[in-house]
Design a protein around this motif. Structure first.
Motif, PDB file in Angstrom:
ATOM      1  N   LEU A 143      63.736  57.746  38.888  1.00  0.00           N
ATOM      2  CA  LEU A 143      63.928  56.316  38.658  1.00  0.00           C
ATOM      3  C   LEU A 143      62.895  55.520  39.446  1.00  0.00           C
ATOM      4  O   LEU A 143      62.567  55.850  40.582  1.00  0.00           O
ATOM      5  CB  LEU A 143      65.345  55.896  39.085  1.00  0.00           C
ATOM      6  N   ASN A 144      62.378  54.477  38.824  1.00  0.00           N
ATOM      7  CA  ASN A 144      61.416  53.599  39.502  1.00  0.00           C
ATOM      8  C   ASN A 144      62.026  52.220  39.702  1.00  0.00           C
ATOM      9  O   ASN A 144      62.784  51.741  38.871  1.00  0.00           O
ATOM     10  CB  ASN A 144      60.134  53.471  38.676  1.00  0.00           C
ATOM     11  N   MET A 145      61.670  51.607  40.814  1.00  0.00           N
ATOM     12  CA  MET A 145      62.247  50.320  41.152  1.00  0.00           C
ATOM     13  C   MET A 145      61.324  49.182  40.737  1.00  0.00           C
ATOM     14  O   MET A 145      60.112  49.272  40.871  1.00  0.00           O
ATOM     15  CB  MET A 145      62.467  50.212  42.680  1.00  0.00           C
ATOM     16  N   GLU A 146      61.930  48.109  40.201  1.00  0.00           N
ATOM     17  CA  GLU A 146      61.150  46.899  39.960  1.00  0.00           C
ATOM     18  C   GLU A 146      61.250  45.978  41.190  1.00  0.00           C
ATOM     19  O   GLU A 146      60.258  45.445  41.652  1.00  0.00           O
ATOM     20  CB  GLU A 146      61.677  46.184  38.715  1.00  0.00           C
ATOM     21  N   TYR A 147      62.482  45.816  41.667  1.00  0.00           N
ATOM     22  CA  TYR A 147      62.725  45.011  42.875  1.00  0.00           C
ATOM     23  C   TYR A 147      63.556  45.841  43.840  1.00  0.00           C
ATOM     24  O   TYR A 147      64.372  46.662  43.405  1.00  0.00           O
ATOM     25  CB  TYR A 147      63.547  43.756  42.578  1.00  0.00           C
ATOM     26  N   GLY A 148      63.422  45.571  45.133  1.00  0.00           N
ATOM     27  CA  GLY A 148      64.319  46.132  46.143  1.00  0.00           C
ATOM     28  C   GLY A 148      64.240  47.641  46.238  1.00  0.00           C
ATOM     29  O   GLY A 148      63.210  48.249  45.929  1.00  0.00           O
ATOM     30  N   PHE A 195      80.100  43.510  44.696  1.00  0.00           N
ATOM     31  CA  PHE A 195      78.946  44.278  45.190  1.00  0.00           C
ATOM     32  C   PHE A 195      77.793  43.323  45.452  1.00  0.00           C
ATOM     33  O   PHE A 195      77.720  42.247  44.843  1.00  0.00           O
ATOM     34  CB  PHE A 195      78.518  45.324  44.151  1.00  0.00           C
ATOM     35  N   ARG A 196      76.881  43.795  46.307  1.00  0.00           N
ATOM     36  CA  ARG A 196      75.687  43.012  46.578  1.00  0.00           C
ATOM     37  C   ARG A 196      74.495  43.746  45.964  1.00  0.00           C
ATOM     38  O   ARG A 196      74.354  44.967  46.140  1.00  0.00           O
ATOM     39  CB  ARG A 196      75.485  42.873  48.092  1.00  0.00           C
ATOM     40  N   VAL A 197      73.679  42.998  45.232  1.00  0.00           N
ATOM     41  CA  VAL A 197      72.531  43.621  44.548  1.00  0.00           C
ATOM     42  C   VAL A 197      71.459  43.963  45.572  1.00  0.00           C
ATOM     43  O   VAL A 197      71.025  43.103  46.342  1.00  0.00           O
ATOM     44  CB  VAL A 197      71.955  42.683  43.460  1.00  0.00           C
ATOM     45  N   ILE A 198      71.042  45.261  45.583  1.00  0.00           N
ATOM     46  CA  ILE A 198      69.960  45.654  46.506  1.00  0.00           C
ATOM     47  C   ILE A 198      68.705  46.098  45.763  1.00  0.00           C
ATOM     48  O   ILE A 198      67.660  46.301  46.364  1.00  0.00           O
ATOM     49  CB  ILE A 198      70.410  46.766  47.480  1.00  0.00           C
ATOM     50  N   GLY A 199      68.817  46.261  44.455  1.00  0.00           N
ATOM     51  CA  GLY A 199      67.618  46.706  43.738  1.00  0.00           C
ATOM     52  C   GLY A 199      67.768  46.560  42.228  1.00  0.00           C
ATOM     53  O   GLY A 199      68.874  46.416  41.706  1.00  0.00           O
ATOM     54  N   VAL A 200      66.641  46.518  41.543  1.00  0.00           N
ATOM     55  CA  VAL A 200      66.612  46.493  40.067  1.00  0.00           C
ATOM     56  C   VAL A 200      65.646  47.582  39.614  1.00  0.00           C
ATOM     57  O   VAL A 200      64.542  47.706  40.162  1.00  0.00           O
ATOM     58  CB  VAL A 200      66.145  45.123  39.537  1.00  0.00           C
ATOM     59  N   PHE A 238      70.984  37.853  35.356  1.00  0.00           N
ATOM     60  CA  PHE A 238      70.118  36.944  36.123  1.00  0.00           C
ATOM     61  C   PHE A 238      68.811  36.715  35.379  1.00  0.00           C
ATOM     62  O   PHE A 238      67.767  37.231  35.774  1.00  0.00           O
ATOM     63  CB  PHE A 238      69.839  37.520  37.514  1.00  0.00           C
ATOM     64  N   PRO A 239      68.876  35.993  34.265  1.00  0.00           N
ATOM     65  CA  PRO A 239      67.670  35.843  33.441  1.00  0.00           C
ATOM     66  C   PRO A 239      66.551  35.087  34.157  1.00  0.00           C
ATOM     67  O   PRO A 239      65.389  35.189  33.759  1.00  0.00           O
ATOM     68  CB  PRO A 239      68.165  35.073  32.205  1.00  0.00           C
ATOM     69  N   THR A 240      66.884  34.342  35.202  1.00  0.00           N
ATOM     70  CA  THR A 240      65.857  33.486  35.809  1.00  0.00           C
ATOM     71  C   THR A 240      64.997  34.218  36.832  1.00  0.00           C
ATOM     72  O   THR A 240      63.942  33.724  37.205  1.00  0.00           O
ATOM     73  CB  THR A 240      66.492  32.265  36.485  1.00  0.00           C
ATOM     74  N   GLY A 241      65.387  35.381  37.295  1.00  0.00           N
ATOM     75  CA  GLY A 241      64.479  36.054  38.238  1.00  0.00           C
ATOM     76  C   GLY A 241      65.156  37.034  39.162  1.00  0.00           C
ATOM     77  O   GLY A 241      66.187  37.620  38.824  1.00  0.00           O
ATOM     78  N   ASP A 242      64.588  37.172  40.335  1.00  0.00           N
ATOM     79  CA  ASP A 242      64.949  38.191  41.305  1.00  0.00           C
ATOM     80  C   ASP A 242      66.419  38.074  41.747  1.00  0.00           C
ATOM     81  O   ASP A 242      66.805  37.083  42.363  1.00  0.00           O
ATOM     82  CB  ASP A 242      64.017  38.031  42.519  1.00  0.00           C
ATOM     83  N   PRO A 243      67.244  39.072  41.456  1.00  0.00           N
ATOM     84  CA  PRO A 243      68.668  38.969  41.801  1.00  0.00           C
ATOM     85  C   PRO A 243      69.027  39.613  43.153  1.00  0.00           C
ATOM     86  O   PRO A 243      70.204  39.699  43.477  1.00  0.00           O
ATOM     87  CB  PRO A 243      69.342  39.730  40.656  1.00  0.00           C
ATOM     88  N   ILE A 244      68.032  40.051  43.908  1.00  0.00           N
ATOM     89  CA  ILE A 244      68.326  40.748  45.179  1.00  0.00           C
ATOM     90  C   ILE A 244      69.171  39.841  46.079  1.00  0.00           C
ATOM     91  O   ILE A 244      68.857  38.669  46.254  1.00  0.00           O
ATOM     92  CB  ILE A 244      67.022  41.128  45.920  1.00  0.00           C
ATOM     93  N   ILE A 277      74.807  47.523  45.093  1.00  0.00           N
ATOM     94  CA  ILE A 277      74.639  47.891  43.674  1.00  0.00           C
ATOM     95  C   ILE A 277      73.179  47.768  43.261  1.00  0.00           C
ATOM     96  O   ILE A 277      72.447  46.891  43.750  1.00  0.00           O
ATOM     97  CB  ILE A 277      75.559  47.011  42.775  1.00  0.00           C
ATOM     98  N   VAL A 278      72.749  48.689  42.398  1.00  0.00           N
ATOM     99  CA  VAL A 278      71.405  48.635  41.809  1.00  0.00           C
ATOM    100  C   VAL A 278      71.592  48.397  40.314  1.00  0.00           C
ATOM    101  O   VAL A 278      72.418  49.053  39.675  1.00  0.00           O
ATOM    102  CB  VAL A 278      70.644  49.949  42.071  1.00  0.00           C
ATOM    103  N   LEU A 279      70.861  47.423  39.779  1.00  0.00           N
ATOM    104  CA  LEU A 279      71.041  47.072  38.364  1.00  0.00           C
ATOM    105  C   LEU A 279      69.975  47.714  37.476  1.00  0.00           C
ATOM    106  O   LEU A 279      68.800  47.785  37.849  1.00  0.00           O
ATOM    107  CB  LEU A 279      70.964  45.539  38.191  1.00  0.00           C
ATOM    108  N   GLY A 280      70.412  48.156  36.298  1.00  0.00           N
ATOM    109  CA  GLY A 280      69.458  48.570  35.273  1.00  0.00           C
ATOM    110  C   GLY A 280      68.704  47.343  34.780  1.00  0.00           C
ATOM    111  O   GLY A 280      69.175  46.209  34.947  1.00  0.00           O
ATOM    112  N   HIS A 281      67.559  47.552  34.178  1.00  0.00           N
ATOM    113  CA  HIS A 281      66.685  46.435  33.824  1.00  0.00           C
ATOM    114  C   HIS A 281      67.331  45.441  32.861  1.00  0.00           C
ATOM    115  O   HIS A 281      67.273  44.226  33.070  1.00  0.00           O
ATOM    116  CB  HIS A 281      65.385  46.978  33.231  1.00  0.00           C
TER     117      HIS A 281
END
Lengths: 417, 227
Positions: free
Chosen positions: A138-143, A191-196, A169-175, A158-162
């Motif tokens: 798996l590759n990370m886009e954010y976080g 949960f708290r988002v730590i990565g996408v 969060f259509p507007t941007g970085d959800p970290i 939590i880590v979100l799929g793309h």
């Protein structure tokens, strides 16, 4: 008589009966077009499934629980219905230090509703350990992905799929944002988002998944515990060296797990990625054959239509045949004339059918129909087969009427009305 | 030269055997204009069909220019019709979907001729149909249709033209015009065998044959009592 004259006569008589010729040809057009379009869909499905499986990461082996057997009825459940696979099996596999085995990761999947950023979406929750990102490439886009630390302290991260990140969060970085995971109406966890994750593309399920540390919900959800007290998991993914024979690794894994479970027969199923690809290919190949056969039947039905119309045509034109014979047409000239007519209709229908079939295949490619993304792959052989079969059908269905026409007695033909 | 000797034709029906022709002996020289007369059912059409190689005799010999063609196969007889014979019928027998010039082209198609259109237009011009070349049969009068049929029979430059009551469906004037054409063809040396039951038509021929009950009962060449 030359072939060119025969074809000219054929075009004349087809033109004279335009509507009838068109309706006759329609059967063949539908047949040819459906052969091409359906085979393109079948091949596209096959390729899509293959890509999806290969997209899971390279050189993977999957272990899943075997099917359970109901003790009272003896009926067998489906694959994965048993609860024999537990989290400690992952440690047992790693402790065995199998040659060429790079890593192993257990996972639990369940569907849920995710709410975040004022939006909500259906997600597949995948509870995993820190190894998962490495094993599944798996590759990370954010976080960042879930860490060993997150697992140890049962962090509510939590880590979100793309695709999920995009929809919540259509507007941007959800970290750092909050995402609530609802299981039915009774349970909800924050949960708290730590990565996408980066986009995987294709029809891959990982875009629509979210990932949480495997123990985070363990103590809160009873259904994750099995009767022996271990943590039931649904799958172990194993990454192996591509230069090592997967058969050897599979048999070593089997030994390790049978020992661990203290059973004589495996109560689990081991599949490599290649096993899945070939199983899926077999299914979609059957699908292709099925679709092709249905289309083939419509070609035969079309051919019967052509023969029917040709027989009518011969009967209607008996007197014309008599006239042609009187002015010197040989019996084989008459045969050539009617075969040409059948061939012009079927080859014409074949050409139109190829165009229609290709158009359908191109137009539906990539479109979502009934919630399913259609992928079509046009195969040259399907075009050649459809065209060839329609020509052969034309030849066969034209032959008998043409033979009847050529065998008419000139005198009898001349006297007919 | 056409020579029939002991030609018989039987049809087998459920009601029994019909003797359409019985022991016909006749010679027709090249260039003759022969009219065949007789009641309907006397066998004159059967005779014409056998002469034109559309039908085969049950027994007897048919020799054309010294070759026995009576027992030749279908292909041979088709080629004879294509190369040497022309046919004109009472009902014209034109193909409904074809224009006049296309009707005339028909025999040329089967001959494999290359400049069909040119030859066909010439044949039509000869019958004063130049301006009707692109008309369909239903756009032509009976007389015009029969002239198209004659043009079609002439386009292959036949040795013999067989005509089965060519004026039977026409009015008097058109009938006269058609007969004038046959006289001209005869003058050019084309053998003509024509069926009619009108005496004034038969009178324009050079020889009259009369048939009754499948037999030849009169031949003007030999006089009434010769047969």
């Amino acid at each position: 008589m030359t072939i060119i004259d025969a074809i000219k006569i054929a075009f004349r008589s087809i033109y004279a009966n335009r509507l009838r010729s068109l309706l006759t040809a329609l059967g063949m057009i539908i047949g040819v077009a459906s052969v091409i379009a359906l085979i393109a869909i079948g091949q596209g499905t096959q390729q899509g499934v293959k890509q999806e499986i290969m997209g899971l990461g390279s050189n993977l082996i999957f272990i899943q629980p075997g099917s359970s057997t109901d003790q009272s009825t003896g009926s067998k459940g489906g694959r994965g219905s048993s609860t024999t696979l537990v989290l400690s099996d992952v440690d047992a596999i790693m402790d065995a230090e199998i040659d060429g085995l790079y890593g192993a990761s257990g996972q639990i999947n369940f569907p849920a509703q995710a709410i975040g950023g004022g939006n909500n979406d259906r997600v597949d929750v995948v509870a995993v350990d820190a190894e998962y990102a490495y094993v599944r490439d798996l590759n990370m886009e954010y976080g960042s992905f879930i860490s060993d630390n997150d697992v140890t302290r049962k962090a509510m991260n939590i880590v979100l799929g793309h695709a999920i990140a995009d929809s919540l969060f259509p507007t941007g970085d959800p970290i750092g944002e909050n995402v609530r995971i609802n299981l039915g109406s009774r349970f909800g966890f924050n949960f708290r988002v730590i990565g996408v994750l980066s986009e995987s593309g294709g029809q891959n399920v990982q875009d629509a998944s979210v990932y949480i540390p495997i123990p985070s919900l363990m103590n809160r959800l009873r259904f994750l515990k099995n009767p022996t007290g271990g943590t039931t998991i649904q799958q172990i993914s194993i990454k192996i060296d591509e230069n090592v024979d997967e058969v050897v690794i599979k048999s070593e894994l089997e030994d390790v797990l049978m020992m661990e479970h203290a059973v004589l027969e495996p109560d689990f199923i081991i599949n490599s990625q290649n096993d899945l690809v070939s199983a899926a290919s077999a299914v979609s190949k059957t699908l292709s054959i099925l679709l092709g056969s249905i289309a083939g039947i419509s070609l035969i039905v079309g051919g019967i239509g052509v023969m029917n119309i040709m027989l009518v045509s011969v009967t209607e034109r008996t007197r014309e045949i008599g006239i042609r014979r009187a002015v010197g047409a040989l019996s084989k000239d008459i045969r050539l004339q009617f075969i040409s007519e059948a061939l012009v209709v079927t080859i014409g229908a074949g050409i139109i059918g190829v165009i229609v079939g290709l158009t359908i295949a191109i137009v539906i490619n990539g479109r979502v129909i009934a919630g399913q993304q259609m992928i079509t792959v046009i195969e040259l052989w399907s075009v050649l087969v459809a065209f060839g079969v329609s020509s052969i059908v034309g030849l066969i269905s034209g032959s008998y009427p043409a033979h009847r026409a050529s065998m008419l007695d000139p005198i009898v033909a001349l006297r007919s009305d | 030269m056409i020579e029939l000797s002991k030609i018989s034709k039987d049809y087998y029906t459920e009601a029994g055997t019909v003797h359409a022709l019985r022991n016909i002996d006749v010679k027709i020289q090249s260039g003759e204009f022969v009219a065949i007369m007789g009641q309907s059912g006397s066998g004159k059409s059967t005779m014409l069909n056998i002469l034109g190689c559309l039908d085969q005799p049950t027994t007897g010999q048919y020799s054309l220019d010294g070759i026995n063609v009576g027992d030749k196969n279908d292909t041979y007889r088709s080629i004879l019709r294509r190369e040497k014979f022309g046919f004109v019928f009472q009902s014209y027998n034109l193909v409904p979907r074809l224009t006049a010039v296309e009707q005339v082209e028909l025999p040329l198609i089967y001959q494999g001729a290359s400049n069909k259109r040119e030859i066909a237009l010439e044949a039509l011009a000869r019958l004063n149909l130049d301006d009707r070349a692109h008309h369909f049969p239903q756009q032509l009068s009976g007389g015009q249709q029969q002239r198209v049929a004659i043009a079609r029979s002439l386009v292959v430059q036949p040795q013999v033209v067989f005509a089965d009551e060519p004026t039977g469906a026409l009015d008097t004037q058109s009938g006269k015009d058609i007969m004038k054409i046959f006289s001209e063809l005869s003058d050019e040396g084309i053998t003509i065998v024509l069926i009619t039951h009108e005496q004034h038509i038969a009178d324009q021929s050079s020889r009259i044959l009369e048939m009754s009950d499948g037999q030849l009962v009169f031949d003007s060449l030999h006089g009434r009592n010769s047969l």
